[in-house]
Design a protein around this motif. Sequence first.
Motif, PDB file in Angstrom:
ATOM      1  N   ARG A  19       0.867  -1.169   0.000  1.00 40.54           N
ATOM      2  CA  ARG A  19       0.000   0.000   0.000  1.00 40.54           C
ATOM      3  C   ARG A  19       0.909   1.225   0.000  1.00 40.54           C
ATOM      4  O   ARG A  19       2.004   1.190   0.563  1.00 40.54           O
ATOM      5  CB  ARG A  19      -0.889   0.000   1.234  1.00 40.54           C
ATOM      6  N   CYS A  20       0.471   2.308  -0.596  1.00 41.26           N
ATOM      7  CA  CYS A  20       1.282   3.520  -0.697  1.00 41.26           C
ATOM      8  C   CYS A  20       1.758   3.989   0.681  1.00 41.26           C
ATOM      9  O   CYS A  20       2.891   4.410   0.845  1.00 41.26           O
ATOM     10  CB  CYS A  20       0.468   4.618  -1.382  1.00 41.26           C
ATOM     11  N   GLY A  21       0.925   3.868   1.684  1.00 43.26           N
ATOM     12  CA  GLY A  21       1.273   4.282   3.031  1.00 43.26           C
ATOM     13  C   GLY A  21       2.320   3.397   3.694  1.00 43.26           C
ATOM     14  O   GLY A  21       2.836   3.742   4.753  1.00 43.26           O
ATOM     15  N   GLU A  22       2.656   2.266   3.069  1.00 39.21           N
ATOM     16  CA  GLU A  22       3.670   1.380   3.642  1.00 39.21           C
ATOM     17  C   GLU A  22       5.085   1.745   3.196  1.00 39.21           C
ATOM     18  O   GLU A  22       6.047   1.313   3.809  1.00 39.21           O
ATOM     19  CB  GLU A  22       3.356  -0.077   3.277  1.00 39.21           C
ATOM     20  N   PHE A  23       5.206   2.534   2.126  1.00 39.44           N
ATOM     21  CA  PHE A  23       6.551   2.881   1.664  1.00 39.44           C
ATOM     22  C   PHE A  23       6.737   4.384   1.439  1.00 39.44           C
ATOM     23  O   PHE A  23       7.805   4.823   1.027  1.00 39.44           O
ATOM     24  CB  PHE A  23       6.930   2.098   0.398  1.00 39.44           C
ATOM     25  N   THR A  24       5.696   5.184   1.741  1.00 40.34           N
ATOM     26  CA  THR A  24       5.807   6.641   1.668  1.00 40.34           C
ATOM     27  C   THR A  24       5.322   7.238   2.992  1.00 40.34           C
ATOM     28  O   THR A  24       4.718   6.549   3.808  1.00 40.34           O
ATOM     29  CB  THR A  24       4.944   7.222   0.528  1.00 40.34           C
ATOM     30  N   LEU A  25       5.558   8.520   3.169  1.00 46.18           N
ATOM     31  CA  LEU A  25       5.100   9.231   4.355  1.00 46.18           C
ATOM     32  C   LEU A  25       4.086  10.292   3.963  1.00 46.18           C
ATOM     33  O   LEU A  25       4.108  10.777   2.826  1.00 46.18           O
ATOM     34  CB  LEU A  25       6.274   9.946   5.036  1.00 46.18           C
ATOM     35  N   ASP A  26       3.215  10.647   4.902  1.00 47.56           N
ATOM     36  CA  ASP A  26       2.362  11.820   4.706  1.00 47.56           C
ATOM     37  C   ASP A  26       3.269  13.035   4.735  1.00 47.56           C
ATOM     38  O   ASP A  26       4.328  13.013   5.358  1.00 47.56           O
ATOM     39  CB  ASP A  26       1.333  11.939   5.832  1.00 47.56           C
ATOM     40  N   ASN A  27       2.842  14.111   4.102  1.00 48.30           N
ATOM     41  CA  ASN A  27       3.665  15.326   4.056  1.00 48.30           C
ATOM     42  C   ASN A  27       4.010  15.850   5.445  1.00 48.30           C
ATOM     43  O   ASN A  27       5.067  16.420   5.642  1.00 48.30           O
ATOM     44  CB  ASN A  27       2.970  16.415   3.245  1.00 48.30           C
ATOM     45  N   LYS A  28       3.138  15.656   6.420  1.00 47.94           N
ATOM     46  CA  LYS A  28       3.357  16.187   7.761  1.00 47.94           C
ATOM     47  C   LYS A  28       4.107  15.216   8.668  1.00 47.94           C
ATOM     48  O   LYS A  28       4.505  15.572   9.764  1.00 47.94           O
ATOM     49  CB  LYS A  28       2.016  16.537   8.400  1.00 47.94           C
ATOM     50  N   GLU A  29       4.281  13.992   8.205  1.00 50.92           N
ATOM     51  CA  GLU A  29       4.904  12.948   9.012  1.00 50.92           C
ATOM     52  C   GLU A  29       6.422  13.098   9.046  1.00 50.92           C
ATOM     53  O   GLU A  29       7.040  13.495   8.074  1.00 50.92           O
ATOM     54  CB  GLU A  29       4.566  11.586   8.379  1.00 50.92           C
ATOM     55  N   LYS A  30       7.008  12.748  10.155  1.00 52.96           N
ATOM     56  CA  LYS A  30       8.465  12.758  10.287  1.00 52.96           C
ATOM     57  C   LYS A  30       8.951  11.309  10.220  1.00 52.96           C
ATOM     58  O   LYS A  30       8.360  10.423  10.837  1.00 52.96           O
ATOM     59  CB  LYS A  30       8.862  13.408  11.606  1.00 52.96           C
ATOM     60  N   PHE A  31      10.022  11.073   9.476  1.00 58.78           N
ATOM     61  CA  PHE A  31      10.538   9.721   9.305  1.00 58.78           C
ATOM     62  C   PHE A  31      11.022   9.135  10.630  1.00 58.78           C
ATOM     63  O   PHE A  31      11.710   9.795  11.401  1.00 58.78           O
ATOM     64  CB  PHE A  31      11.687   9.703   8.289  1.00 58.78           C
ATOM     65  N   SER A  57      11.248  -6.317   5.527  1.00 57.71           N
ATOM     66  CA  SER A  57      10.621  -6.268   6.855  1.00 57.71           C
ATOM     67  C   SER A  57       9.854  -4.964   6.991  1.00 57.71           C
ATOM     68  O   SER A  57      10.449  -3.886   7.037  1.00 57.71           O
ATOM     69  CB  SER A  57      11.678  -6.368   7.943  1.00 57.71           C
ATOM     70  N   ILE A  58       8.531  -5.078   7.037  1.00 59.96           N
ATOM     71  CA  ILE A  58       7.671  -3.901   7.173  1.00 59.96           C
ATOM     72  C   ILE A  58       7.352  -3.735   8.655  1.00 59.96           C
ATOM     73  O   ILE A  58       6.674  -4.573   9.242  1.00 59.96           O
ATOM     74  CB  ILE A  58       6.375  -4.062   6.351  1.00 59.96           C
ATOM     75  N   PRO A  59       7.866  -2.668   9.275  1.00 55.29           N
ATOM     76  CA  PRO A  59       7.701  -2.512  10.717  1.00 55.29           C
ATOM     77  C   PRO A  59       6.278  -2.178  11.147  1.00 55.29           C
ATOM     78  O   PRO A  59       5.872  -2.509  12.259  1.00 55.29           O
ATOM     79  CB  PRO A  59       8.653  -1.374  11.080  1.00 55.29           C
ATOM     80  N   SER A  60       5.503  -1.532  10.271  1.00 55.32           N
ATOM     81  CA  SER A  60       4.163  -1.098  10.644  1.00 55.32           C
ATOM     82  C   SER A  60       3.308  -0.949   9.400  1.00 55.32           C
ATOM     83  O   SER A  60       3.794  -0.524   8.363  1.00 55.32           O
ATOM     84  CB  SER A  60       4.265   0.243  11.378  1.00 55.32           C
TER      85      SER A  60
END
Length: 139
Positions: A19-31, A57-60
């Motif tokens: 899913r896109c949210g599994e390998f990208t971040l929201d603009n407001k999210e901090k890595f 390994s997908i942590p979340s």
Amino acid sequence: MLNANIEAAMNLSFAAFLRCGEFTLDNKEKFDSSRHLSRGSVQFLPNVSSPTHVLLSIPSSKTDPFRKGVSIVVAAAPGTSTCPVAALRYLFEPHPADVNSPLFVGENGQALTRTSFIARMKSAIARLGLDTSKYYPYY
């Protein structure tokens, strides 16, 4: 380097059904390497010099309600332009980075955002002569 990041992100996300949210971040999210895909999330097997697959390994994930993480085996597709293992290997070999750094980075050198990835995907679709309005980004 950016094109290598986008190519690897596209190839891996397709091959691993991410899913896109599994390998990208929201603009407001901090890595955060404990919650997001990092360089340390990829293990080349049987070895980095001649891998036949990777262990991702997908942590979340949205589909992991207890946040235990999950590992996915992604096989190589030798000789194809869409091989996720070859794209990752190319991303890693000439550009070593800390295992806690983002797996994919955007134009600003920071973790790849969903907005940036979708814009690049739509640009690629348009270059193929296809109508981008018919492609909806699922998160």
